[in-house]
Design a protein around this motif. Structure first.
Motif, PDB file in Angstrom:
ATOM      1  N   LEU A  76       0.822  -1.211   0.000  1.00  0.00           N
ATOM      2  CA  LEU A  76       0.000   0.000   0.000  1.00  0.00           C
ATOM      3  C   LEU A  76       0.858   1.263   0.000  1.00  0.00           C
ATOM      4  O   LEU A  76       0.514   2.247  -0.664  1.00  0.00           O
ATOM      5  CB  LEU A  76      -0.934   0.014   1.209  1.00  0.00           C
ATOM      6  CG  LEU A  76      -2.015  -1.058   1.256  1.00  0.00           C
ATOM      7  CD1 LEU A  76      -2.925  -0.823   2.451  1.00  0.00           C
ATOM      8  CD2 LEU A  76      -2.818  -1.105  -0.012  1.00  0.00           C
ATOM      9  N   ALA A  77       1.960   1.244   0.733  1.00  0.00           N
ATOM     10  CA  ALA A  77       2.841   2.415   0.766  1.00  0.00           C
ATOM     11  C   ALA A  77       3.406   2.701  -0.622  1.00  0.00           C
ATOM     12  O   ALA A  77       3.544   3.868  -1.011  1.00  0.00           O
ATOM     13  CB  ALA A  77       3.964   2.199   1.778  1.00  0.00           C
ATOM     14  N   ASP A  78       3.723   1.663  -1.372  1.00  0.00           N
ATOM     15  CA  ASP A  78       4.227   1.845  -2.742  1.00  0.00           C
ATOM     16  C   ASP A  78       3.178   2.510  -3.621  1.00  0.00           C
ATOM     17  O   ASP A  78       3.503   3.377  -4.437  1.00  0.00           O
ATOM     18  CB  ASP A  78       4.637   0.507  -3.351  1.00  0.00           C
ATOM     19  CG  ASP A  78       5.897  -0.076  -2.723  1.00  0.00           C
ATOM     20  OD1 ASP A  78       6.610   0.661  -2.002  1.00  0.00           O
ATOM     21  OD2 ASP A  78       6.163  -1.273  -2.949  1.00  0.00           O
ATOM     22  N   ILE A  79       1.923   2.112  -3.471  1.00  0.00           N
ATOM     23  CA  ILE A  79       0.834   2.705  -4.259  1.00  0.00           C
ATOM     24  C   ILE A  79       0.570   4.139  -3.813  1.00  0.00           C
ATOM     25  O   ILE A  79       0.473   5.052  -4.632  1.00  0.00           O
ATOM     26  CB  ILE A  79      -0.449   1.851  -4.145  1.00  0.00           C
ATOM     27  CG1 ILE A  79      -0.238   0.481  -4.794  1.00  0.00           C
ATOM     28  CG2 ILE A  79      -1.636   2.566  -4.784  1.00  0.00           C
ATOM     29  CD1 ILE A  79      -1.346  -0.505  -4.517  1.00  0.00           C
ATOM     30  N   PRO A 104      -7.039  -3.950   3.930  1.00  0.00           N
ATOM     31  CA  PRO A 104      -6.092  -2.912   3.511  1.00  0.00           C
ATOM     32  C   PRO A 104      -6.802  -1.709   2.887  1.00  0.00           C
ATOM     33  O   PRO A 104      -7.743  -1.861   2.104  1.00  0.00           O
ATOM     34  CB  PRO A 104      -5.240  -3.611   2.450  1.00  0.00           C
ATOM     35  CG  PRO A 104      -5.625  -5.045   2.466  1.00  0.00           C
ATOM     36  CD  PRO A 104      -6.943  -5.152   3.130  1.00  0.00           C
ATOM     37  N   HIS A 105      -6.344  -0.511   3.242  1.00  0.00           N
ATOM     38  CA  HIS A 105      -6.856   0.687   2.591  1.00  0.00           C
ATOM     39  C   HIS A 105      -5.868   1.844   2.728  1.00  0.00           C
ATOM     40  O   HIS A 105      -4.963   1.815   3.552  1.00  0.00           O
ATOM     41  CB  HIS A 105      -8.228   1.085   3.128  1.00  0.00           C
ATOM     42  CG  HIS A 105      -8.220   1.587   4.529  1.00  0.00           C
ATOM     43  ND1 HIS A 105      -8.399   0.770   5.605  1.00  0.00           N
ATOM     44  CD2 HIS A 105      -8.054   2.828   5.024  1.00  0.00           C
ATOM     45  CE1 HIS A 105      -8.358   1.478   6.723  1.00  0.00           C
ATOM     46  NE2 HIS A 105      -8.142   2.735   6.392  1.00  0.00           N
ATOM     47  N   ILE A 106      -6.067   2.826   1.860  1.00  0.00           N
ATOM     48  CA  ILE A 106      -5.326   4.078   1.934  1.00  0.00           C
ATOM     49  C   ILE A 106      -6.353   5.151   2.270  1.00  0.00           C
ATOM     50  O   ILE A 106      -7.395   5.238   1.620  1.00  0.00           O
ATOM     51  CB  ILE A 106      -4.619   4.400   0.608  1.00  0.00           C
ATOM     52  CG1 ILE A 106      -3.715   3.234   0.175  1.00  0.00           C
ATOM     53  CG2 ILE A 106      -3.805   5.696   0.742  1.00  0.00           C
ATOM     54  CD1 ILE A 106      -3.150   3.381  -1.226  1.00  0.00           C
ATOM     55  N   TYR A 107      -6.064   5.950   3.272  1.00  0.00           N
ATOM     56  CA  TYR A 107      -7.002   6.948   3.780  1.00  0.00           C
ATOM     57  C   TYR A 107      -6.494   8.356   3.461  1.00  0.00           C
ATOM     58  O   TYR A 107      -5.339   8.682   3.731  1.00  0.00           O
ATOM     59  CB  TYR A 107      -7.148   6.774   5.293  1.00  0.00           C
ATOM     60  CG  TYR A 107      -8.069   7.751   5.951  1.00  0.00           C
ATOM     61  CD1 TYR A 107      -9.449   7.620   5.825  1.00  0.00           C
ATOM     62  CD2 TYR A 107      -7.568   8.806   6.701  1.00  0.00           C
ATOM     63  CE1 TYR A 107     -10.307   8.516   6.446  1.00  0.00           C
ATOM     64  CE2 TYR A 107      -8.422   9.702   7.322  1.00  0.00           C
ATOM     65  CZ  TYR A 107      -9.789   9.553   7.187  1.00  0.00           C
ATOM     66  OH  TYR A 107     -10.631  10.434   7.789  1.00  0.00           O
ATOM     67  N   TYR A 108      -7.373   9.160   2.886  1.00  0.00           N
ATOM     68  CA  TYR A 108      -7.071  10.560   2.572  1.00  0.00           C
ATOM     69  C   TYR A 108      -8.108  11.449   3.240  1.00  0.00           C
ATOM     70  O   TYR A 108      -9.263  11.054   3.386  1.00  0.00           O
ATOM     71  CB  TYR A 108      -7.134  10.800   1.059  1.00  0.00           C
ATOM     72  CG  TYR A 108      -6.135  10.021   0.252  1.00  0.00           C
ATOM     73  CD1 TYR A 108      -4.880  10.554  -0.027  1.00  0.00           C
ATOM     74  CD2 TYR A 108      -6.437   8.763  -0.250  1.00  0.00           C
ATOM     75  CE1 TYR A 108      -3.959   9.836  -0.782  1.00  0.00           C
ATOM     76  CE2 TYR A 108      -5.522   8.045  -0.999  1.00  0.00           C
ATOM     77  CZ  TYR A 108      -4.276   8.590  -1.265  1.00  0.00           C
ATOM     78  OH  TYR A 108      -3.368   7.885  -2.012  1.00  0.00           O
ATOM     79  N   ASP A 125      -4.782   2.902 -12.368  1.00  0.00           N
ATOM     80  CA  ASP A 125      -3.839   2.517 -13.425  1.00  0.00           C
ATOM     81  C   ASP A 125      -2.766   1.544 -12.946  1.00  0.00           C
ATOM     82  O   ASP A 125      -2.051   0.954 -13.757  1.00  0.00           O
ATOM     83  CB  ASP A 125      -3.172   3.752 -14.027  1.00  0.00           C
ATOM     84  CG  ASP A 125      -4.117   4.544 -14.911  1.00  0.00           C
ATOM     85  OD1 ASP A 125      -5.182   4.006 -15.304  1.00  0.00           O
ATOM     86  OD2 ASP A 125      -3.805   5.718 -15.202  1.00  0.00           O
ATOM     87  N   GLU A 126      -2.639   1.385 -11.649  1.00  0.00           N
ATOM     88  CA  GLU A 126      -1.635   0.479 -11.091  1.00  0.00           C
ATOM     89  C   GLU A 126      -2.195  -0.941 -11.001  1.00  0.00           C
ATOM     90  O   GLU A 126      -3.395  -1.130 -10.838  1.00  0.00           O
ATOM     91  CB  GLU A 126      -1.226   0.938  -9.686  1.00  0.00           C
ATOM     92  CG  GLU A 126      -0.374   2.173  -9.682  1.00  0.00           C
ATOM     93  CD  GLU A 126       0.925   1.973 -10.423  1.00  0.00           C
ATOM     94  OE1 GLU A 126       1.680   1.044 -10.086  1.00  0.00           O
ATOM     95  OE2 GLU A 126       1.174   2.751 -11.362  1.00  0.00           O
ATOM     96  N   PRO A 127      -1.304  -1.944 -11.075  1.00  0.00           N
ATOM     97  CA  PRO A 127      -1.784  -3.319 -10.832  1.00  0.00           C
ATOM     98  C   PRO A 127      -2.325  -3.435  -9.413  1.00  0.00           C
ATOM     99  O   PRO A 127      -1.823  -2.785  -8.496  1.00  0.00           O
ATOM    100  CB  PRO A 127      -0.520  -4.174 -10.989  1.00  0.00           C
ATOM    101  CG  PRO A 127       0.478  -3.312 -11.681  1.00  0.00           C
ATOM    102  CD  PRO A 127       0.115  -1.884 -11.374  1.00  0.00           C
TER     103      PRO A 127
END
Length: 137
Positions: A76-79, A104-108, A125-127
């Motif tokens: 997730l950090a890479d994304i 897993p999630h990314i929070y904004y 656009d990312e895998p």
């Protein structure tokens, strides 16, 4: 901001299915995006809550996994690093999940809608993350 404008802005950036409407506890609009097609509609897909043109919070969710937490966080950090905004990566266990399952999630927080759409476009656009160690690839 109205529902049609939100749909249009997101459609200009992403191809994933989008639903816009209201949701309990949200004063403005609520958006559901099926960014990770591995997530069923009942499994809490990516969501945004908006007040006017501001995205108060956006959770970019990925399919649940039983992978090692450090591997998930690294993926997730890479994304997240690719996006123009600062997000927070998380892989907590949800109370409705299996004991060893991570969500897993990314929070904004506090993004302009256009900025949130830019983030979603880059992530789309990312895998999709597979949560494998480099030696398992």
């Amino acid at each position: 901001m109205n529902e049609e404008t939100v749909r249009r802005v997101l459609a200009e950036h992403i191809e994933s299915p989008v639903e816009v409407g209201s949701y309990r506890g949200i004063d403005g609009l609520w958006v559901k995006v099926r960014l990770d097609p591995r997530i069923e509609n009942t499994m809490r897909p990516t969501s945004l809550s908006l007040s006017g043109a501001t995205v108060d919070e956006m959770k970019v969710r990925f399919v649940a996994t039983t992978a090692d937490r450090d591997v998930v966080m690294d993926a997730l950090a890479d994304i997240e690093a690719l996006t123009p905004s600062d997000g927070e990566v998380s892989a907590e266990n949800h109370e409705l999940s299996e004991a060893d399952e991570l969500w897993p999630h990314i929070y904004y927080e506090n993004l302009a809608l256009s900025e949130a759409a830019d983030c979603l476009e880059i992530i789309e656009d990312e895998p999709l993350p597979t949560y494998r160690r480099p030696d398992e690839a």
